[in-house]
Design a protein around this motif. Structure first.
Motif, PDB file in Angstrom:
ATOM      1  N   ASP A   1       6.996 -30.769 -14.798  1.00 44.83           N
ATOM      2  CA  ASP A   1       6.154 -31.668 -15.596  1.00 44.83           C
ATOM      3  C   ASP A   1       4.704 -31.205 -15.632  1.00 44.83           C
ATOM      4  O   ASP A   1       3.945 -31.597 -16.507  1.00 44.83           O
ATOM      5  N   MET A  41      11.699 -40.250 -15.810  1.00 49.36           N
ATOM      6  CA  MET A  41      12.082 -38.857 -16.106  1.00 49.36           C
ATOM      7  C   MET A  41      12.740 -38.266 -14.909  1.00 49.36           C
ATOM      8  O   MET A  41      12.492 -38.494 -13.817  1.00 49.36           O
ATOM      9  N   HIS A  99      11.239 -33.012 -22.694  1.00 44.85           N
ATOM     10  CA  HIS A  99      10.094 -33.884 -22.419  1.00 44.85           C
ATOM     11  C   HIS A  99       8.780 -33.191 -22.763  1.00 44.85           C
ATOM     12  O   HIS A  99       7.865 -33.803 -23.310  1.00 44.85           O
ATOM     13  N   SER A 130      16.154 -31.386 -19.652  1.00 39.66           N
ATOM     14  CA  SER A 130      15.377 -32.625 -19.752  1.00 39.66           C
ATOM     15  C   SER A 130      13.879 -32.332 -19.706  1.00 39.66           C
ATOM     16  O   SER A 130      13.106 -32.856 -20.504  1.00 39.66           O
ATOM     17  N   ALA A 131      13.471 -31.489 -18.764  1.00 37.46           N
ATOM     18  CA  ALA A 131      12.048 -31.162 -18.625  1.00 37.46           C
ATOM     19  C   ALA A 131      11.517 -30.460 -19.869  1.00 37.46           C
ATOM     20  O   ALA A 131      10.406 -30.742 -20.330  1.00 37.46           O
ATOM     21  N   GLU A 191       9.220 -43.172 -24.708  1.00 38.27           N
ATOM     22  CA  GLU A 191      10.192 -44.117 -24.155  1.00 38.27           C
ATOM     23  C   GLU A 191       9.662 -44.723 -22.859  1.00 38.27           C
ATOM     24  O   GLU A 191       8.905 -44.094 -22.121  1.00 38.27           O
ATOM     25  N   GLY A 209      10.088 -34.247 -28.183  1.00 39.27           N
ATOM     26  CA  GLY A 209       9.235 -34.449 -27.014  1.00 39.27           C
ATOM     27  C   GLY A 209       8.393 -35.703 -27.146  1.00 39.27           C
ATOM     28  O   GLY A 209       8.264 -36.479 -26.197  1.00 39.27           O
ATOM     29  N   ILE A 254      10.632 -38.759 -26.641  1.00 33.62           N
ATOM     30  CA  ILE A 254      10.990 -38.946 -25.232  1.00 33.62           C
ATOM     31  C   ILE A 254       9.799 -39.465 -24.431  1.00 33.62           C
ATOM     32  O   ILE A 254       9.935 -40.401 -23.640  1.00 33.62           O
ATOM     33  N   ARG A 255       8.629 -38.874 -24.646  1.00 36.06           N
ATOM     34  CA  ARG A 255       7.439 -39.334 -23.916  1.00 36.06           C
ATOM     35  C   ARG A 255       7.062 -40.752 -24.280  1.00 36.06           C
ATOM     36  O   ARG A 255       6.428 -41.460 -23.497  1.00 36.06           O
TER      37      ARG A 255
END
Length: 132
Positions: A38, A132, A61, A57-58, A128, A122, A125-126
């Motif tokens: 992250d 994470m 994101h 996932s990373a 939401e 991205g 997702i950010r």
């Protein structure tokens, strides 16, 4: 990897994980055992990785294009999923990897369509309200 980075005019960070990163850094390659995704990925323009669920996932994101080079377990599945949503070119299996295929995949991953799709996903997702 080094040759593909040169040919595409890029630099790289290699995270070895359990593989130990006991190599000297060069002007275009930094070797690390680990670092928080992250923190690192938002500073990168692209992610080349094996395709495990956590790194997928990373990368999603962070909103950056990706290249998947699966070699075992669930990695081919996750590579096909992110390809289906348009944030990676078709995954290249590790035993099929070559400098030419890597250069081609990097060029495709840097295309406007994949870049924009990665940024949109991205951002979604950010936005939401979850973990994470």
């Amino acid at each position: 990897m080094h040759e593909a980075l040169k040919l595409t005019n890029n630099r790289g960070v290699i995270l070895s994980g359990w593989g130990s990163a006991k190599r000297e850094a060069t002007n275009d390659l930094l070797y690390l055992e680990s670092t928080p995704h992250d923190w690192l990925l938002p500073k990168c323009k692209m992610l080349i990785r094996h395709g495990g669920a956590g790194t997928i996932s990373a990368g999603l994101h962070a909103g950056i294009p990706q290249m998947v080079v699966p070699f075992m377990a669930d990695q081919p599945f996750w590579g096909s999923r992110v390809c289906a949503i348009g944030v990676v070119p078709k995954p290249v299996r590790v035993h099929q990897l070559s400098v030419e295929k890597m250069v081609s995949a990097v060029a495709e991953a840097e295309s406007k369509i994949i870049l924009e799709r990665a940024q949109v996903i991205g951002q979604d997702i950010r936005g939401e309200d979850g973990v994470m």
